[in-house]
Write a protein that holds these residues in place. Sequence first.
Motif, PDB file in Angstrom:
ATOM      1  N   GLY A   1      -7.252   3.848 -14.266  1.00 41.07           N
ATOM      2  CA  GLY A   1      -6.071   3.809 -13.394  1.00 41.07           C
ATOM      3  C   GLY A   1      -6.574   4.390 -12.114  1.00 41.07           C
ATOM      4  N   ASP A   2      -5.089   4.299 -11.384  1.00 41.11           N
ATOM      5  CA  ASP A   2      -5.396   4.688  -9.981  1.00 41.11           C
ATOM      6  C   ASP A   2      -4.455   5.948  -9.744  1.00 41.11           C
ATOM      7  OD1 ASP A   2      -2.677   3.772  -9.857  1.00 41.11           O
ATOM      8  OD2 ASP A   2      -3.233   1.980  -8.872  1.00 41.11           O
ATOM      9  N   ARG A   3      -3.636   6.466 -10.644  1.00 42.99           N
ATOM     10  CA  ARG A   3      -2.644   7.499 -10.272  1.00 42.99           C
ATOM     11  C   ARG A   3      -3.243   8.813  -9.788  1.00 42.99           C
ATOM     12  NH1 ARG A   3       2.293   5.888 -11.864  1.00 42.99           N
ATOM     13  NH2 ARG A   3       2.480   4.063 -13.224  1.00 42.99           N
ATOM     14  N   VAL A   4      -4.543   9.335 -10.601  1.00 42.87           N
ATOM     15  CA  VAL A   4      -5.075  10.579 -10.030  1.00 42.87           C
ATOM     16  C   VAL A   4      -5.562  10.301  -8.547  1.00 42.87           C
ATOM     17  CG1 VAL A   4      -6.976  12.071 -10.299  1.00 42.87           C
ATOM     18  CG2 VAL A   4      -5.662  11.003 -12.421  1.00 42.87           C
ATOM     19  N   ILE A   5      -6.104   9.260  -8.303  1.00 38.36           N
ATOM     20  CA  ILE A   5      -6.475   8.964  -6.766  1.00 38.36           C
ATOM     21  C   ILE A   5      -5.449   9.005  -5.773  1.00 38.36           C
ATOM     22  CG2 ILE A   5      -7.644   7.626  -5.474  1.00 38.36           C
ATOM     23  CD1 ILE A   5      -9.406   8.924  -7.453  1.00 38.36           C
ATOM     24  N   LEU A   6      -4.110   8.397  -6.186  1.00 38.74           N
ATOM     25  CA  LEU A   6      -2.722   8.461  -5.553  1.00 38.74           C
ATOM     26  C   LEU A   6      -2.097   9.943  -5.247  1.00 38.74           C
ATOM     27  CD1 LEU A   6      -1.408   5.155  -6.662  1.00 38.74           C
ATOM     28  CD2 LEU A   6      -2.394   5.442  -4.328  1.00 38.74           C
ATOM     29  N   ALA A   7      -2.531  10.705  -6.539  1.00 41.24           N
ATOM     30  CA  ALA A   7      -1.960  11.974  -6.491  1.00 41.24           C
ATOM     31  C   ALA A   7      -2.873  12.815  -5.537  1.00 41.24           C
ATOM     32  CB  ALA A   7      -1.944  12.748  -8.048  1.00 41.24           C
ATOM     33  N   GLY A   8      -4.121  12.435  -5.505  1.00 33.38           N
ATOM     34  CA  GLY A   8      -4.867  12.908  -4.366  1.00 33.38           C
ATOM     35  C   GLY A   8      -4.397  12.785  -2.802  1.00 33.38           C
ATOM     36  N   GLY A   9      -4.143  11.559  -2.839  1.00 30.48           N
ATOM     37  CA  GLY A   9      -3.439  11.153  -1.522  1.00 30.48           C
ATOM     38  C   GLY A   9      -2.216  11.919  -1.281  1.00 30.48           C
ATOM     39  N   LEU A  10      -1.511  12.174  -2.046  1.00 26.42           N
ATOM     40  CA  LEU A  10      -0.090  13.295  -2.039  1.00 26.42           C
ATOM     41  C   LEU A  10      -0.806  14.661  -1.531  1.00 26.42           C
ATOM     42  CD1 LEU A  10       2.739  13.814  -2.263  1.00 26.42           C
ATOM     43  CD2 LEU A  10       2.394  13.894  -4.703  1.00 26.42           C
ATOM     44  N   LEU A  11      -1.678  15.123  -2.225  1.00 24.74           N
ATOM     45  CA  LEU A  11      -2.127  16.286  -1.805  1.00 24.74           C
ATOM     46  C   LEU A  11      -2.565  16.418  -0.604  1.00 24.74           C
ATOM     47  CD1 LEU A  11      -2.863  19.243  -3.048  1.00 24.74           C
ATOM     48  CD2 LEU A  11      -5.087  18.213  -3.758  1.00 24.74           C
ATOM     49  N   TRP A  12      -3.387  15.440  -0.278  1.00 26.62           N
ATOM     50  CA  TRP A  12      -4.026  15.218   1.172  1.00 26.62           C
ATOM     51  C   TRP A  12      -2.720  15.396   2.150  1.00 26.62           C
ATOM     52  CZ3 TRP A  12      -5.077  10.343   4.147  1.00 26.62           C
ATOM     53  CH2 TRP A  12      -5.747  10.598   5.189  1.00 26.62           C
ATOM     54  N   GLY A  13      -1.641  14.529   2.007  1.00 25.61           N
ATOM     55  CA  GLY A  13      -0.580  14.393   2.823  1.00 25.61           C
ATOM     56  C   GLY A  13      -0.013  15.729   3.015  1.00 25.61           C
ATOM     57  N   ARG A  14       0.344  16.492   2.044  1.00 18.09           N
ATOM     58  CA  ARG A  14       1.161  17.613   1.788  1.00 18.09           C
ATOM     59  C   ARG A  14       0.196  18.710   2.729  1.00 18.09           C
ATOM     60  NH1 ARG A  14       3.818  17.771  -3.908  1.00 18.09           N
ATOM     61  NH2 ARG A  14       5.759  16.873  -3.501  1.00 18.09           N
ATOM     62  N   GLY A  15      -0.893  18.697   2.095  1.00 13.97           N
ATOM     63  CA  GLY A  15      -1.846  19.766   2.831  1.00 13.97           C
ATOM     64  C   GLY A  15      -1.817  19.646   4.482  1.00 13.97           C
ATOM     65  N   ASN A  16      -2.040  18.405   5.115  1.00 17.35           N
ATOM     66  CA  ASN A  16      -2.196  18.084   6.415  1.00 17.35           C
ATOM     67  C   ASN A  16      -0.716  18.628   7.055  1.00 17.35           C
ATOM     68  OD1 ASN A  16      -4.716  17.391   6.812  1.00 17.35           O
ATOM     69  ND2 ASN A  16      -4.205  15.232   6.077  1.00 17.35           N
TER      70      ASN A  16
ATOM     71  N   ALA B   1       0.601   1.043  -1.306  1.00 20.53           N
ATOM     72  CA  ALA B   1      -0.611   0.174  -1.386  1.00 20.53           C
ATOM     73  C   ALA B   1      -0.680  -0.211   0.209  1.00 20.53           C
ATOM     74  CB  ALA B   1      -0.625  -1.167  -2.446  1.00 20.53           C
ATOM     75  N   TYR B   2      -1.832   0.236   0.775  1.00 21.04           N
ATOM     76  CA  TYR B   2      -1.772   0.270   2.210  1.00 21.04           C
ATOM     77  C   TYR B   2      -2.498  -1.019   2.576  1.00 21.04           C
ATOM     78  CZ  TYR B   2      -0.099   4.683   3.863  1.00 21.04           C
ATOM     79  OH  TYR B   2       0.667   5.781   3.984  1.00 21.04           O
TER      80      TYR B   2
ATOM     81  N   ALA C   1      -8.178   3.303  -5.612  1.00 14.94           N
ATOM     82  CA  ALA C   1      -6.592   3.392  -5.205  1.00 14.94           C
ATOM     83  C   ALA C   1      -5.702   2.006  -5.260  1.00 14.94           C
ATOM     84  CB  ALA C   1      -6.315   4.204  -4.157  1.00 14.94           C
ATOM     85  N   ARG C   2      -6.714   0.928  -5.347  1.00 14.56           N
ATOM     86  CA  ARG C   2      -6.168  -0.640  -5.084  1.00 14.56           C
ATOM     87  C   ARG C   2      -5.204  -0.855  -4.014  1.00 14.56           C
ATOM     88  NH1 ARG C   2      -3.057  -2.014 -10.466  1.00 14.56           N
ATOM     89  NH2 ARG C   2      -2.252  -0.195 -10.112  1.00 14.56           N
ATOM     90  N   GLN C   3      -6.101  -0.184  -2.831  1.00 13.49           N
ATOM     91  CA  GLN C   3      -5.368  -0.798  -1.589  1.00 13.49           C
ATOM     92  C   GLN C   3      -5.454  -2.094  -1.045  1.00 13.49           C
ATOM     93  OE1 GLN C   3      -3.341   2.127  -0.144  1.00 13.49           O
ATOM     94  NE2 GLN C   3      -3.790   2.443  -2.318  1.00 13.49           N
ATOM     95  N   ILE C   4      -5.170  -2.435  -0.073  1.00  8.10           N
ATOM     96  CA  ILE C   4      -5.040  -3.985   0.258  1.00  8.10           C
ATOM     97  C   ILE C   4      -5.934  -4.432   1.430  1.00  8.10           C
ATOM     98  CG2 ILE C   4      -3.788  -6.022   0.673  1.00  8.10           C
ATOM     99  CD1 ILE C   4      -1.216  -4.599  -0.570  1.00  8.10           C
ATOM    100  N   PRO C   5      -7.249  -4.763   1.156  1.00  3.44           N
ATOM    101  CA  PRO C   5      -8.258  -5.173   2.181  1.00  3.44           C
ATOM    102  C   PRO C   5      -7.754  -6.389   2.956  1.00  3.44           C
ATOM    103  CG  PRO C   5      -9.190  -5.703   0.220  1.00  3.44           C
ATOM    104  CD  PRO C   5      -7.784  -5.171  -0.004  1.00  3.44           C
ATOM    105  N   VAL C   6      -7.954  -6.336   4.401  1.00  2.92           N
ATOM    106  CA  VAL C   6      -7.919  -7.556   5.091  1.00  2.92           C
ATOM    107  C   VAL C   6      -9.393  -7.975   5.702  1.00  2.92           C
ATOM    108  CG1 VAL C   6      -7.148  -8.401   7.375  1.00  2.92           C
ATOM    109  CG2 VAL C   6      -5.911  -6.746   6.233  1.00  2.92           C
ATOM    110  N   ASP C   7      -9.619  -9.235   5.182  1.00  2.00           N
ATOM    111  CA  ASP C   7     -10.938 -10.096   5.561  1.00  2.00           C
ATOM    112  C   ASP C   7     -10.822 -10.365   6.879  1.00  2.00           C
ATOM    113  OD1 ASP C   7     -12.200  -9.705   3.112  1.00  2.00           O
ATOM    114  OD2 ASP C   7     -10.887 -11.305   2.122  1.00  2.00           O
TER     115      ASP C   7
END
Length: 248
Positions: free
Chosen positions: A32-47, A95-96, A115-121
Motif C-alpha cells: 500500500g501507500d499509506r506509510v509513504i503518504l504519512a511520510g509526506g505529512l511528516l515532511w510537510g509538518r516539519g517544513n 494524489a497530485y 504513493a500512486r501520484q498522477i503523472p502527465v505524459d
Amino acid sequence: MLVLRSLLFNLFFYVWTIAVILVLVPCMLLPGDRVILAGGLLWGRGNLLALRLICGMKVEWRGFDKMPKGAILVAAKHQSAWETFAFFVPFRRPAYVYKRQLAYVPLFGWLIWKARQIPVDRGGKGVALASIAAGAERAAADGRQVMIFPEGTRRAVGAAPDYKFGVTHLYERLGVPCQPVALNSGMFWSRKSFIRRPGTVLVELLDPIPPGLPPDVFAERLKSEVEAATNRLIAESLARGEGQGPSH
C-alpha cells in the motif's frame, strides 16, 4: 537578518527532505501507500514548523469544514513551491498531478510512484489528457483527493490568470465535487527568490462546485471564484503590512 533566516531555512529544507526520503525508501517494501503518504505529512509538518520557528512564516487554514467527504477534485491556486509540501498537512490522501520527469529523480521518483501520484505524459494534448484522466480515475475510485493546479505552473502574485483545460477535463471525467482553493503563498515565498518572508500565509477553501455543470460554466466559475478570493487574501495581508505584493 531576513537573508540569514532564509538561508538557514533553505539549508534545513534540503537536509530534512533528504532525511525523509532516506527513511521512506525502505518502507516501499510495505504494501500500500499509506506509510509513504504519512511520510509526506511528516515532511510537510516539519517544513511548516521550521518556517514558523526560523522565518516567522505561519499559515492560517480557512474553510476546511466545507470540504466534501470522499473523492474530490482539488483545484488550487499555485504561487509557490510552498503548497507542494504544505498541502500534505490538511489533505491526508492526496494524489497530485505531476510532470512525469520527476519520476526519474533517484529515490524521490520511486516514492512518487509508490504513493500512486498522477503523472502527465509529454506529447500531444490528447496524450497528456488521457494520462491524467486514467490516473485520476483510479485515485478517485479509491476515495482520494485528486490535486491539480489549474494553471499548470506557479504564477506570480498579481499575474493574469492562465487556467488550462486539464482541470475542466478532469471535472467532466471524474463526476465528483470540485474543491476550489485560494491562497497567497507567493507573497511570502515567491517563485523566483530564496527569501522566506515572515507573516501568515492564508489558505481558504471556497464553496465546493457540484458535479454535472456544463464545462464552460464550470471553467468560468472556478476561475472567477478562485481569482476573486486570491485577490482578497492578497489585499488582506497587505492591509496587515505582511508579505510582498504584486511586482508588476
